[in-house]
Design a protein around this motif. Structure first.
Motif, PDB file in Angstrom:
ATOM      1  N   ASP A   1       0.807  -1.219   0.000  1.00  0.00           N
ATOM      2  CA  ASP A   1       0.000   0.000   0.000  1.00  0.00           C
ATOM      3  C   ASP A   1       0.843   1.274   0.000  1.00  0.00           C
ATOM      4  OD1 ASP A   1      -2.290  -1.519  -0.026  1.00  0.00           O
ATOM      5  OD2 ASP A   1      -2.708  -1.275   2.119  1.00  0.00           O
ATOM      6  N   ASP A   2       2.024   1.222   0.599  1.00  0.00           N
ATOM      7  CA  ASP A   2       2.878   2.414   0.663  1.00  0.00           C
ATOM      8  C   ASP A   2       3.390   2.852  -0.704  1.00  0.00           C
ATOM      9  OD1 ASP A   2       2.538   2.616   3.378  1.00  0.00           O
ATOM     10  OD2 ASP A   2       4.437   1.652   3.872  1.00  0.00           O
TER      11      ASP A   2
ATOM     12  N   VAL B   1       1.180   6.815  -4.260  1.00  0.00           N
ATOM     13  CA  VAL B   1       1.397   8.220  -3.906  1.00  0.00           C
ATOM     14  C   VAL B   1       0.177   8.989  -4.397  1.00  0.00           C
ATOM     15  CG1 VAL B   1       2.896  10.228  -4.223  1.00  0.00           C
ATOM     16  CG2 VAL B   1       3.895   7.931  -4.150  1.00  0.00           C
TER      17      VAL B   1
ATOM     18  N   ASN C   1      -3.626  11.918  -0.139  1.00  0.00           N
ATOM     19  CA  ASN C   1      -3.546  11.597   1.294  1.00  0.00           C
ATOM     20  C   ASN C   1      -2.171  11.070   1.707  1.00  0.00           C
ATOM     21  OD1 ASN C   1      -6.063  12.389   2.087  1.00  0.00           O
ATOM     22  ND2 ASN C   1      -6.989  10.387   1.868  1.00  0.00           N
ATOM     23  N   ARG C   2      -1.362  10.673   0.739  1.00  0.00           N
ATOM     24  CA  ARG C   2       0.013  10.227   0.980  1.00  0.00           C
ATOM     25  C   ARG C   2       0.865  10.805  -0.144  1.00  0.00           C
ATOM     26  NH1 ARG C   2       0.141   4.441   0.863  1.00  0.00           N
ATOM     27  NH2 ARG C   2      -0.812   4.567   2.890  1.00  0.00           N
TER      28      ARG C   2
ATOM     29  N   GLN D   1       6.611   9.326  -1.088  1.00  0.00           N
ATOM     30  CA  GLN D   1       7.053   7.970  -0.760  1.00  0.00           C
ATOM     31  C   GLN D   1       8.308   7.653  -1.559  1.00  0.00           C
ATOM     32  OE1 GLN D   1       5.841   5.847   1.494  1.00  0.00           O
ATOM     33  NE2 GLN D   1       7.289   4.252   0.987  1.00  0.00           N
TER      34      GLN D   1
END
Length: 86
Positions: A12-13, A16, A19-20, A23
Motif C-alpha cells: 500500500d505504501d 502516492v 492523502n500520501r 514515498q
C-alpha cells in the motif's frame, strides 16, 4: 505508483496520492510530481503516473500533471509518456 519488476506495487505504501503525497523519492505537490531517482529504492523498477477525473469538472479545464526529475538524478531506464482519453 511505484512498481516492482513484476509490474505490481510492493504494498500500500507504493501508492502516492493526495492523502500520501510522498514515498521513496516521489513527491506529489498539486499538479506536479517530482521523482528523485537517487532516492527511489532499487526494488522499484518503474514509476507509473496515473490520473483520473472525478467528473465534477469539465474536461476542458483539466490539464495533465507535470513530472520532473532533479538534474542530478540518473534514470535507470528510458522515460516514456502517454496519454489516453476515453
Amino acid at each position: 505508483m511505484l512498481l516492482a519488476k513484476d509490474g505490481k506495487v510492493r504494498g500500500d505504501d507504493d501508492l502516492v496520492f493526495y492523502n500520501r503525497p510522498a514515498q521513496d523519492g516521489v513527491v506529489l505537490g498539486g499538479r506536479t510530481i517530482v521523482a528523485d531517482l537517487s532516492a527511489v529504492p532499487a526494488t522499484v523498477d518503474r514509476i507509473a503516473i496515473v490520473a483520473g477525473i472525478d467528473g465534477t469538472r469539465a474536461w476542458r479545464v483539466w490539464r495533465r500533471p507535470s513530472a520532473s526529475w532533479p538534474a542530478d538524478s540518473r534514470p535507470r531506464a528510458r522515460t516514456r509518456t502517454s496519454t489516453t482519453t476515453s
